[in-house]
Scaffold this motif. Structure first.
Motif, PDB file in Angstrom:
ATOM      1  N   GLU A  72     -28.233  32.299  13.142  1.00 49.24           N
ATOM      2  CA  GLU A  72     -27.130  33.209  13.445  1.00 49.24           C
ATOM      3  C   GLU A  72     -25.966  33.004  12.487  1.00 49.24           C
ATOM      4  O   GLU A  72     -25.922  32.032  11.741  1.00 49.24           O
ATOM      5  CB  GLU A  72     -26.665  33.011  14.881  1.00 49.24           C
ATOM      6  CG  GLU A  72     -26.121  31.628  15.163  1.00 49.24           C
ATOM      7  CD  GLU A  72     -25.765  31.436  16.609  1.00 49.24           C
ATOM      8  OE1 GLU A  72     -24.577  31.218  16.878  1.00 49.24           O
ATOM      9  OE2 GLU A  72     -26.672  31.505  17.448  1.00 49.24           O
ATOM     10  N   GLN A  73     -25.038  33.947  12.544  1.00 45.32           N
ATOM     11  CA  GLN A  73     -23.838  33.836  11.727  1.00 45.32           C
ATOM     12  C   GLN A  73     -22.875  32.836  12.347  1.00 45.32           C
ATOM     13  O   GLN A  73     -22.806  32.705  13.561  1.00 45.32           O
ATOM     14  CB  GLN A  73     -23.125  35.183  11.624  1.00 45.32           C
ATOM     15  CG  GLN A  73     -23.746  36.132  10.653  1.00 45.32           C
ATOM     16  CD  GLN A  73     -22.898  37.380  10.501  1.00 45.32           C
ATOM     17  OE1 GLN A  73     -22.277  37.829  11.444  1.00 45.32           O
ATOM     18  NE2 GLN A  73     -22.893  37.937   9.308  1.00 45.32           N
ATOM     19  N   ILE A  74     -22.126  32.163  11.498  1.00 40.98           N
ATOM     20  CA  ILE A  74     -21.073  31.260  11.943  1.00 40.98           C
ATOM     21  C   ILE A  74     -19.749  31.938  11.625  1.00 40.98           C
ATOM     22  O   ILE A  74     -19.549  32.426  10.511  1.00 40.98           O
ATOM     23  CB  ILE A  74     -21.161  29.897  11.220  1.00 40.98           C
ATOM     24  CG1 ILE A  74     -22.483  29.215  11.573  1.00 40.98           C
ATOM     25  CG2 ILE A  74     -19.968  29.025  11.591  1.00 40.98           C
ATOM     26  CD1 ILE A  74     -22.725  27.942  10.799  1.00 40.98           C
ATOM     27  N   TYR A  75     -18.879  31.981  12.613  1.00 46.44           N
ATOM     28  CA  TYR A  75     -17.577  32.607  12.429  1.00 46.44           C
ATOM     29  C   TYR A  75     -16.491  31.542  12.347  1.00 46.44           C
ATOM     30  O   TYR A  75     -16.585  30.504  13.003  1.00 46.44           O
ATOM     31  CB  TYR A  75     -17.259  33.563  13.587  1.00 46.44           C
ATOM     32  CG  TYR A  75     -18.097  34.807  13.559  1.00 46.44           C
ATOM     33  CD1 TYR A  75     -17.686  35.915  12.836  1.00 46.44           C
ATOM     34  CD2 TYR A  75     -19.290  34.877  14.257  1.00 46.44           C
ATOM     35  CE1 TYR A  75     -18.452  37.068  12.799  1.00 46.44           C
ATOM     36  CE2 TYR A  75     -20.065  36.021  14.230  1.00 46.44           C
ATOM     37  CZ  TYR A  75     -19.640  37.112  13.504  1.00 46.44           C
ATOM     38  OH  TYR A  75     -20.398  38.252  13.462  1.00 46.44           O
ATOM     39  N   CYS A  76     -15.485  31.830  11.574  1.00 49.22           N
ATOM     40  CA  CYS A  76     -14.312  30.957  11.466  1.00 49.22           C
ATOM     41  C   CYS A  76     -13.073  31.831  11.697  1.00 49.22           C
ATOM     42  O   CYS A  76     -12.792  32.730  10.920  1.00 49.22           O
ATOM     43  CB  CYS A  76     -14.275  30.310  10.085  1.00 49.22           C
ATOM     44  SG  CYS A  76     -12.815  29.295   9.855  1.00 49.22           S
ATOM     45  N   PHE A  77     -12.388  31.585  12.785  1.00 50.14           N
ATOM     46  CA  PHE A  77     -11.168  32.305  13.120  1.00 50.14           C
ATOM     47  C   PHE A  77      -9.997  31.387  12.793  1.00 50.14           C
ATOM     48  O   PHE A  77      -9.923  30.266  13.297  1.00 50.14           O
ATOM     49  CB  PHE A  77     -11.144  32.662  14.611  1.00 50.14           C
ATOM     50  CG  PHE A  77     -12.289  33.546  15.020  1.00 50.14           C
ATOM     51  CD1 PHE A  77     -12.157  34.923  14.957  1.00 50.14           C
ATOM     52  CD2 PHE A  77     -13.489  33.019  15.449  1.00 50.14           C
ATOM     53  CE1 PHE A  77     -13.202  35.754  15.328  1.00 50.14           C
ATOM     54  CE2 PHE A  77     -14.539  33.826  15.819  1.00 50.14           C
ATOM     55  CZ  PHE A  77     -14.398  35.200  15.753  1.00 50.14           C
ATOM     56  N   SER A  78      -9.103  31.851  11.943  1.00 52.93           N
ATOM     57  CA  SER A  78      -7.976  31.015  11.563  1.00 52.93           C
ATOM     58  C   SER A  78      -6.686  31.816  11.546  1.00 52.93           C
ATOM     59  O   SER A  78      -6.691  33.034  11.387  1.00 52.93           O
ATOM     60  CB  SER A  78      -8.216  30.366  10.195  1.00 52.93           C
ATOM     61  OG  SER A  78      -8.401  31.356   9.212  1.00 52.93           O
ATOM     62  N   ALA A  79      -5.604  31.098  11.722  1.00 53.12           N
ATOM     63  CA  ALA A  79      -4.282  31.718  11.708  1.00 53.12           C
ATOM     64  C   ALA A  79      -3.279  30.699  11.196  1.00 53.12           C
ATOM     65  O   ALA A  79      -3.444  29.494  11.374  1.00 53.12           O
ATOM     66  CB  ALA A  79      -3.885  32.186  13.099  1.00 53.12           C
ATOM     67  N   MET A  80      -2.241  31.233  10.580  1.00 53.16           N
ATOM     68  CA  MET A  80      -1.153  30.397  10.094  1.00 53.16           C
ATOM     69  C   MET A  80       0.150  30.952  10.682  1.00 53.16           C
ATOM     70  O   MET A  80       0.444  32.138  10.535  1.00 53.16           O
ATOM     71  CB  MET A  80      -1.071  30.404   8.570  1.00 53.16           C
ATOM     72  CG  MET A  80       0.074  29.566   8.033  1.00 53.16           C
ATOM     73  SD  MET A  80       0.075  29.450   6.218  1.00 53.16           S
ATOM     74  CE  MET A  80       0.390  31.131   5.757  1.00 53.16           C
ATOM     75  N   VAL A  81       0.880  30.090  11.361  1.00 54.60           N
ATOM     76  CA  VAL A  81       2.182  30.465  11.930  1.00 54.60           C
ATOM     77  C   VAL A  81       3.257  29.940  10.995  1.00 54.60           C
ATOM     78  O   VAL A  81       3.280  28.753  10.661  1.00 54.60           O
ATOM     79  CB  VAL A  81       2.363  29.868  13.341  1.00 54.60           C
ATOM     80  CG1 VAL A  81       3.738  30.213  13.892  1.00 54.60           C
ATOM     81  CG2 VAL A  81       1.268  30.351  14.275  1.00 54.60           C
ATOM     82  N   ILE A  82       4.120  30.842  10.551  1.00 54.97           N
ATOM     83  CA  ILE A  82       5.238  30.473   9.697  1.00 54.97           C
ATOM     84  C   ILE A  82       6.488  30.536  10.559  1.00 54.97           C
ATOM     85  O   ILE A  82       6.747  31.559  11.215  1.00 54.97           O
ATOM     86  CB  ILE A  82       5.361  31.438   8.496  1.00 54.97           C
ATOM     87  CG1 ILE A  82       4.029  31.471   7.720  1.00 54.97           C
ATOM     88  CG2 ILE A  82       6.508  31.017   7.576  1.00 54.97           C
ATOM     89  CD1 ILE A  82       3.949  32.603   6.718  1.00 54.97           C
ATOM     90  N   TYR A  83       7.253  29.436  10.579  1.00 53.38           N
ATOM     91  CA  TYR A  83       8.392  29.358  11.486  1.00 53.38           C
ATOM     92  C   TYR A  83       9.517  28.494  10.915  1.00 53.38           C
ATOM     93  O   TYR A  83       9.296  27.745   9.968  1.00 53.38           O
ATOM     94  CB  TYR A  83       7.951  28.825  12.850  1.00 53.38           C
ATOM     95  CG  TYR A  83       7.435  27.401  12.820  1.00 53.38           C
ATOM     96  CD1 TYR A  83       8.265  26.333  13.193  1.00 53.38           C
ATOM     97  CD2 TYR A  83       6.134  27.102  12.424  1.00 53.38           C
ATOM     98  CE1 TYR A  83       7.807  25.037  13.169  1.00 53.38           C
ATOM     99  CE2 TYR A  83       5.670  25.798  12.392  1.00 53.38           C
ATOM    100  CZ  TYR A  83       6.509  24.775  12.766  1.00 53.38           C
ATOM    101  OH  TYR A  83       6.049  23.478  12.739  1.00 53.38           O
ATOM    102  N   LYS A  84      10.663  28.639  11.510  1.00 54.33           N
ATOM    103  CA  LYS A  84      11.819  27.796  11.150  1.00 54.33           C
ATOM    104  C   LYS A  84      11.838  26.600  12.080  1.00 54.33           C
ATOM    105  O   LYS A  84      11.744  26.732  13.291  1.00 54.33           O
ATOM    106  CB  LYS A  84      13.135  28.559  11.317  1.00 54.33           C
ATOM    107  CG  LYS A  84      13.289  29.716  10.377  1.00 54.33           C
ATOM    108  CD  LYS A  84      14.591  30.437  10.661  1.00 54.33           C
ATOM    109  CE  LYS A  84      14.678  31.745   9.893  1.00 54.33           C
ATOM    110  NZ  LYS A  84      15.873  32.510  10.253  1.00 54.33           N
TER     111      LYS A  84
END
Length: 62
Positions: free
Chosen positions: A49-61
């Motif tokens: 099967e396919q492998i998924y990679c979910f990623s996010a980057m939060v930019i904050y002060k």
């Protein structure tokens, strides 16, 4: 000071939970942006099967 926090999970629900936990403690006025990405990787074997990679980057002060 501008900072980033990177999140990376194989399942979108895990990413959602982790990010919500972080965002809950972050003052809304300090949030600058959120970048989101999904990558799909096909295993070499045809029946794998396919492998998924979910990623996010939060930019904050800080």
């Amino acid at each position: 000071m501008i900072q980033v926090r990177v999140f990376d999970h194989e399942h979108e629900k895990d990413l959602e939970k982790d990010m919500n936990r972080f965002l809950k403690q972050l003052d809304e006025n300090n949030l600058i942006d959120i970048k989101y990405n999904v990558a799909a990787i096909q295993e070499e074997e045809e029946d794998e099967e396919q492998i998924y990679c979910f990623s996010a980057m939060v930019i904050y002060k800080a």
